[in-house]
Design a protein around this motif. Structure first.
Motif, PDB file in Angstrom:
ATOM      1  N   LEU A   1       0.890  -1.029  -0.040  1.00  0.00           N
ATOM      2  CA  LEU A   1      -0.109  -0.117   0.075  1.00  0.00           C
ATOM      3  C   LEU A   1       0.886   1.052   0.195  1.00  0.00           C
ATOM      4  O   LEU A   1       1.001   1.823   1.196  1.00  0.00           O
ATOM      5  N   GLY A   2       1.295   1.435  -1.186  1.00  0.00           N
ATOM      6  CA  GLY A   2       2.333   2.582  -1.335  1.00  0.00           C
ATOM      7  C   GLY A   2       3.571   2.353  -0.525  1.00  0.00           C
ATOM      8  O   GLY A   2       4.283   1.402  -0.798  1.00  0.00           O
TER       9      GLY A   2
ATOM     10  N   ALA B   1      -1.734  10.050  -7.606  1.00  0.00           N
ATOM     11  CA  ALA B   1      -1.548  10.056  -9.032  1.00  0.00           C
ATOM     12  C   ALA B   1       0.023   9.890  -9.154  1.00  0.00           C
ATOM     13  O   ALA B   1       0.341   9.447 -10.293  1.00  0.00           O
ATOM     14  N   ASP B   2       0.911  10.156  -8.345  1.00  0.00           N
ATOM     15  CA  ASP B   2       2.452   9.938  -8.443  1.00  0.00           C
ATOM     16  C   ASP B   2       2.755   8.474  -7.892  1.00  0.00           C
ATOM     17  O   ASP B   2       4.021   8.375  -7.521  1.00  0.00           O
ATOM     18  N   ALA B   3       1.907   7.730  -7.587  1.00  0.00           N
ATOM     19  CA  ALA B   3       2.271   6.172  -7.015  1.00  0.00           C
ATOM     20  C   ALA B   3       3.306   5.627  -8.023  1.00  0.00           C
ATOM     21  O   ALA B   3       2.790   5.537  -9.384  1.00  0.00           O
TER      22      ALA B   3
END
Length: 230
Positions: free
Chosen positions: A118-119, A155-157
């Motif tokens: 998760l990120g 958005a930047d993941a």
């Protein structure tokens, strides 16, 4: 790097079972676990944490020895090979791992674990039952982690990397009988930080291997990009 404070979704139901408890092991919500269900029948524990190395295969490999070594499960045995699957909300890449085990003694009939990315965080789930068979528990485990309420990717993941179970090292990790622990100093601290940064760099291809058998609780994974010891 200090962890940023996040607002976490705390589901009241997972896998058809109601939440019975929630605990924060820290003061800033960087190590949380939630409990669901009834320990006498089917119980689920979900952990949300932010490790320095958010690597699914490495942490999944650390969960398994704890299951195999618990007396309450007897001599538990894997019901199948680890299953790689796409984490909820993370696209189609099989970046998560799960596995079900058959306890060697009652009252438990099956137990399982899953590790999902998760990120910069990891989500671990443990499900045990005194009534479900291994196939039913696997289905319930997948249902539970899918229904936790996953956020949409940022958005930047970064893309979720594919997860593969860690295998034993081709050359076992060994130490001389004369080897002694070295006291930490600034140089070893800097080296450790650099290794951690390299491990998180998606541009560096890494393959982890296990230096000791999976049944040993002190087994230590290592990367083929930076072996630990000689």
């Amino acid at each position: 790097m200090a962890a940023r404070r996040h607002r976490h979704h705390r589901p009241a139901i997972a896998g058809g079972t109601s939440r019975t408890g929630i605990t924060d092991s820290t003061a800033d919500e960087t190590d949380i676990f939630l409990q669901f269900g009834d320990p006498e029948t089917t119980s689920l524990t979900v952990y949300l944490f932010r490790p320095t190395l958010a690597d699914v295969p490495v942490w999944f490999d650390r969960v398994e020895p704890q299951i195999l070594g618990r007396d309450v499960y007897g001599k538990a045995t894997p019901n199948s090979d680890p299953v790689a699957f796409a984490p909820p909300g993370g696209g189609t890449t099989a970046g998560a791992l799960r596995r079900v085990y058959v306890p060697g003694k009652r009252p438990y009939t099956a137990t399982g674990a899953a590790m999902l990315p998760l990120g910069e965080w990891l989500v671990a789930a443990r499900l045990s039952s005194t009534t479900l068979d291994p196939a039913a528990l696997d289905a319930r485990l997948l249902e539970a982690v899918t229904g936790l309420g996953w956020p949409a990717p940022a958005a930047d993941a970064k893309p979720v990397p594919a997860a593969a179970p860690i295998q034993p090292c081709a050359t076992p990790l060994g130490f001389s009988k004369k080897a002694k622990l070295k006291k930490p100093d600034m140089s070893t601290s800097l080296l450790g930080a650099l290794v951690a940064m390299a491990a998180q760099d998606p541009g560096i291809k890494k393959t982890w291997s296990r230096g000791r058998p999976a049944s040993a609780a002190k087994a230590r994974p290592r990367s083929n990009r930076q072996p630990i010891g000689r």
